[in-house]
Structure formats: C-alpha cells, structure tokens
Design a protein around this motif. Structure first.
Motif, mmCIF file in Angstrom:
data_model
loop_
_atom_site.group_PDB
_atom_site.id
_atom_site.type_symbol
_atom_site.label_atom_id
_atom_site.label_comp_id
_atom_site.label_asym_id
_atom_site.label_seq_id
_atom_site.Cartn_x
_atom_site.Cartn_y
_atom_site.Cartn_z
ATOM 1 N N ARG A 291 -50.316 -76.726 -47.402
ATOM 2 C CA ARG A 291 -51.732 -76.412 -47.632
ATOM 3 C C ARG A 291 -52.539 -76.476 -46.339
ATOM 4 O O ARG A 291 -53.389 -75.619 -46.086
ATOM 5 N N GLU B 58 -54.291 -73.268 -44.688
ATOM 6 C CA GLU B 58 -55.745 -73.336 -44.505
ATOM 7 C C GLU B 58 -56.122 -72.874 -43.096
ATOM 8 O O GLU B 58 -57.126 -72.192 -42.903
ATOM 9 N N GLN C 282 -55.990 -69.064 -43.027
ATOM 10 C CA GLN C 282 -56.640 -68.438 -44.165
ATOM 11 C C GLN C 282 -57.311 -67.109 -43.796
ATOM 12 O O GLN C 282 -57.162 -66.104 -44.499
ATOM 13 N N TYR D 234 -51.249 -65.584 -51.032
ATOM 14 C CA TYR D 234 -51.183 -67.042 -50.848
ATOM 15 C C TYR D 234 -49.926 -67.624 -51.489
ATOM 16 O O TYR D 234 -49.218 -68.405 -50.840
#
Length: 92
Positions: A56, A60, A63, A73
């Motif tokens: 994650r 991030e 992104q 994703y």
C-alpha cells in the motif's frame, strides 16, 4: 491476520499434542514450548499483513503515475505483493 490470536493458540496446542503423541518431540516445559510455538505462528501469519501494508505504501507513492497510465490498482497490488513475497522468501 486471517485468524484470531485465540485460534492460533488453539492450533499451536493441537499441533503440539499431536507431535508429543507421535513421539516426534518431548518437552519438560510444555507451557513454555506452547508459548513459543504460538508466538512463532502469529509472527508467520502476520507476515502477509506486513507485506500488504508495504504494498500500500509503495502504490501510494506511485498513485499519480498509475492514474496517468491507467494501471489497475488490484493488478498492481498483486504484482507488487508477489515481488515482495519473493523478496522476503514468503509463501502466501
């Protein structure tokens, strides 16, 4: 973690009972052995959670690039997770 800590403790107890019954191991301090096996099982099961958290964080950071390129994703999550699992030599 997929399992509750209580359930992992139960699994550790059942595993140790089986190993002792089959005379594969013996221990003069079964409570200490159970505690150590439970802790080892919890640590191993928590590895996937730590890998997911790291994925994650990585995704991030990328992104904006993923949005620009239209990368999915879930697909990227799976790919990065597999790479990290390989890096940590984890079996998930």
């Amino acid at each position: 973690m997929i399992f509750s800590k209580d359930y992992v403790g139960y699994l550790a107890r059942q595993t140790l009972k089986h190993l002792v019954a089959e005379k594969m191991i013996e221990s003069s301090k079964p409570a200490v052995l159970e505690e150590r096996v439970t802790a080892a099982m919890i640590e191993e099961l928590a590895l996937e959670d730590r890998i997911n958290d790291e994925v994650r964080v990585i995704l991030e950071a990328f992104q904006d690039d993923m949005l620009k390129t239209g990368a999915s994703y879930p697909e990227m999550f799976k790919k990065v997770k597999n790479e990290l699992a390989r890096k940590y030599k984890a079996v998930l």
